[in-house]
Design a protein around this motif. Sequence first.
Motif, PDB file in Angstrom:
ATOM      1  N   THR A 175       0.689  -1.023  -0.148  1.00 15.31           N
ATOM      2  CA  THR A 175       0.025   0.007   0.071  1.00 15.31           C
ATOM      3  C   THR A 175       1.053   1.370   0.007  1.00 15.31           C
ATOM      4  O   THR A 175       2.081   1.088   0.188  1.00 15.31           O
ATOM      5  CB  THR A 175      -0.869   0.244   1.335  1.00 15.31           C
ATOM      6  OG1 THR A 175      -0.184  -0.107   2.456  1.00 15.31           O
ATOM      7  CG2 THR A 175      -1.990  -1.270   1.290  1.00 15.31           C
ATOM      8  N   ASP A 182      -4.145   3.741  -7.462  1.00 17.27           N
ATOM      9  CA  ASP A 182      -4.866   3.757  -6.140  1.00 17.27           C
ATOM     10  C   ASP A 182      -3.873   3.661  -4.966  1.00 17.27           C
ATOM     11  O   ASP A 182      -3.478   2.279  -4.778  1.00 17.27           O
ATOM     12  CB  ASP A 182      -5.965   2.604  -5.967  1.00 17.27           C
ATOM     13  CG  ASP A 182      -6.746   2.818  -4.487  1.00 17.27           C
ATOM     14  OD1 ASP A 182      -6.453   3.774  -3.758  1.00 17.27           O
ATOM     15  OD2 ASP A 182      -7.688   1.931  -4.336  1.00 17.27           O
ATOM     16  N   SER A 184      -3.688   3.748  -2.049  1.00 17.77           N
ATOM     17  CA  SER A 184      -4.361   3.016  -0.919  1.00 17.77           C
ATOM     18  C   SER A 184      -4.573   1.496  -0.887  1.00 17.77           C
ATOM     19  O   SER A 184      -4.523   0.697   0.198  1.00 17.77           O
ATOM     20  CB  SER A 184      -5.742   3.503  -0.294  1.00 17.77           C
ATOM     21  OG  SER A 184      -6.744   3.196  -1.160  1.00 17.77           O
ATOM     22  N   ALA A 185      -4.472   1.012  -2.198  1.00 15.46           N
ATOM     23  CA  ALA A 185      -4.564  -0.166  -2.534  1.00 15.46           C
ATOM     24  C   ALA A 185      -2.916  -0.924  -2.252  1.00 15.46           C
ATOM     25  O   ALA A 185      -2.134  -0.311  -2.486  1.00 15.46           O
ATOM     26  CB  ALA A 185      -4.958  -0.552  -3.978  1.00 15.46           C
ATOM     27  N   THR A 223      -5.110  -8.209   1.220  1.00 14.78           N
ATOM     28  CA  THR A 223      -4.855  -7.140   0.277  1.00 14.78           C
ATOM     29  C   THR A 223      -5.943  -6.235   0.509  1.00 14.78           C
ATOM     30  O   THR A 223      -7.075  -6.631   1.058  1.00 14.78           O
ATOM     31  CB  THR A 223      -4.735  -7.320  -1.144  1.00 14.78           C
ATOM     32  OG1 THR A 223      -5.982  -8.122  -1.639  1.00 14.78           O
ATOM     33  CG2 THR A 223      -3.574  -8.498  -1.367  1.00 14.78           C
ATOM     34  N   THR A 224      -5.929  -5.197   0.117  1.00 13.42           N
ATOM     35  CA  THR A 224      -6.954  -3.942   0.106  1.00 13.42           C
ATOM     36  C   THR A 224      -6.922  -3.300  -1.351  1.00 13.42           C
ATOM     37  O   THR A 224      -6.125  -3.084  -2.037  1.00 13.42           O
ATOM     38  CB  THR A 224      -6.738  -2.689   1.131  1.00 13.42           C
ATOM     39  OG1 THR A 224      -8.035  -1.919   0.728  1.00 13.42           O
ATOM     40  CG2 THR A 224      -5.478  -2.308   0.750  1.00 13.42           C
ATOM     41  N   GLY A 225      -8.223  -3.225  -1.998  1.00 16.85           N
ATOM     42  CA  GLY A 225      -8.355  -2.651  -3.323  1.00 16.85           C
ATOM     43  C   GLY A 225      -7.928  -3.484  -4.368  1.00 16.85           C
ATOM     44  O   GLY A 225      -8.048  -2.901  -5.705  1.00 16.85           O
ATOM     45  N   LEU A 226      -7.616  -4.721  -4.378  1.00 17.66           N
ATOM     46  CA  LEU A 226      -7.051  -5.498  -5.364  1.00 17.66           C
ATOM     47  C   LEU A 226      -7.952  -6.644  -5.942  1.00 17.66           C
ATOM     48  O   LEU A 226      -7.552  -7.208  -6.882  1.00 17.66           O
ATOM     49  CB  LEU A 226      -5.707  -6.152  -4.972  1.00 17.66           C
ATOM     50  CG  LEU A 226      -4.617  -5.178  -4.911  1.00 17.66           C
ATOM     51  CD1 LEU A 226      -3.138  -5.862  -4.383  1.00 17.66           C
ATOM     52  CD2 LEU A 226      -4.426  -4.136  -6.013  1.00 17.66           C
ATOM     53  N   ASN A 227      -8.878  -7.053  -4.999  1.00 21.75           N
ATOM     54  CA  ASN A 227      -9.763  -7.937  -5.620  1.00 21.75           C
ATOM     55  C   ASN A 227     -10.628  -7.796  -6.937  1.00 21.75           C
ATOM     56  O   ASN A 227     -10.800  -6.491  -7.179  1.00 21.75           O
ATOM     57  CB  ASN A 227     -10.900  -8.186  -4.660  1.00 21.75           C
ATOM     58  CG  ASN A 227     -10.228  -9.030  -3.301  1.00 21.75           C
ATOM     59  OD1 ASN A 227      -9.225  -9.540  -3.366  1.00 21.75           O
ATOM     60  ND2 ASN A 227     -10.960  -8.703  -2.185  1.00 21.75           N
ATOM     61  N   PRO A 255     -10.993  -2.253 -10.932  1.00 22.66           N
ATOM     62  CA  PRO A 255     -10.208  -1.679  -9.525  1.00 22.66           C
ATOM     63  C   PRO A 255      -9.105  -0.515 -10.009  1.00 22.66           C
ATOM     64  O   PRO A 255      -8.544  -0.797 -10.782  1.00 22.66           O
ATOM     65  CB  PRO A 255      -9.494  -2.830  -8.850  1.00 22.66           C
ATOM     66  CG  PRO A 255     -10.312  -4.061  -9.393  1.00 22.66           C
ATOM     67  CD  PRO A 255     -10.697  -3.904 -10.494  1.00 22.66           C
ATOM     68  N   LYS A 256      -9.340   0.551  -9.226  1.00 23.95           N
ATOM     69  CA  LYS A 256      -8.526   1.871  -9.568  1.00 23.95           C
ATOM     70  C   LYS A 256      -7.171   1.253  -9.629  1.00 23.95           C
ATOM     71  O   LYS A 256      -6.276   2.062 -10.177  1.00 23.95           O
ATOM     72  CB  LYS A 256      -8.796   2.998  -8.731  1.00 23.95           C
ATOM     73  CG  LYS A 256     -10.335   3.293  -8.831  1.00 23.95           C
ATOM     74  CD  LYS A 256     -10.404   4.567  -8.173  1.00 23.95           C
ATOM     75  CE  LYS A 256     -11.801   5.484  -8.240  1.00 23.95           C
ATOM     76  NZ  LYS A 256     -12.231   6.624  -7.387  1.00 23.95           N
ATOM     77  N   ALA A 257      -6.714   0.232  -8.651  1.00 24.74           N
ATOM     78  CA  ALA A 257      -5.352  -0.041  -8.661  1.00 24.74           C
ATOM     79  C   ALA A 257      -4.798  -0.424  -9.994  1.00 24.74           C
ATOM     80  O   ALA A 257      -3.537  -0.380 -10.184  1.00 24.74           O
ATOM     81  CB  ALA A 257      -5.180  -1.131  -7.559  1.00 24.74           C
TER      82      ALA A 257
END
Length: 286
Positions: A175, A182, A184-185, A223-227, A255-257
């Motif tokens: 992150t 993204d 935060s991802a 993880t965050t933001g990656l699914n 996802p924005k990532a």
Amino acid sequence: MLHTPLRRLRASTAVCLACASLAAATPALAADETPEWTVPVSLSLVSDYIFRGQTQTWGKPALQFSVEAVHTSGAYAGFFASNVADHWLPGAAVEMDFYGGYRGKIADTVGYDAGLIYYTYPGGNWTDSVFAGYNRSNSLNTLEAYLAVSYEWLTFKTGRQLTEYFGWSTNNSPTNGGFFGDSSAGVTGSTRGSHFFELNAAYDVAEGWNLSGQIGRQYISNTTGLNISYYKVGVTRALPDGWSAGAFFSASSEPKAYDSYYSLSDGTSKHDIAKEKFFVSIAKAF
């Protein structure tokens, strides 16, 4: 008993006819037998290699080869190869998958398939990332177990990554720095145990025409933001001599990532890894 020449000729003729009849019958019997092993082979060209909603070739074409050995018991083993892009898979130019498992039927219209697949990337490693501080040594190779249950033209499939998810870690994909789309991802722990679910459909709408669809969801552990959710629809046309052609539309939850993802090989070029995409394929089965 007297044996006249005529009698010997008749006997000889009868034996020859019997032998001829047996010889003629033998190939027919052999032709009716199911071979213990079958080995289908295919070669295909796709305008983009999409895997669970994400391009593996940076939006470029891929030449793909597959071979599978299938036993009458239901056991099988296979190999798949495709070119890939080092922009997305650091240090990798080729993906080679080795898999094996067992397929069977519970009923006439209900089947199952269980196995393992090992995704390998010769020469690929996160040390090849150009981003300093994000390139600690870590293999991209991934082992996955899967299980599928089919009913007529529908198949539900699930799988679990038994290793890290393509080498993603808190070093190379963290992150606040790993994903510019993204900030935060990113990865917050071990990605081992990531898993997916998908529903596939393949229906013959007319002779030589097949309509297919797919909807799935990949969960990446810790993880965050990656699914990512992914979707695909397409049509395939069977052609003479083992040829086929297909046209498909792929989409994802985007996802924005994965937006404006910076190349891991040059650090400057960017690509939307999971964008909506129309792609085509042509294949030859041997």
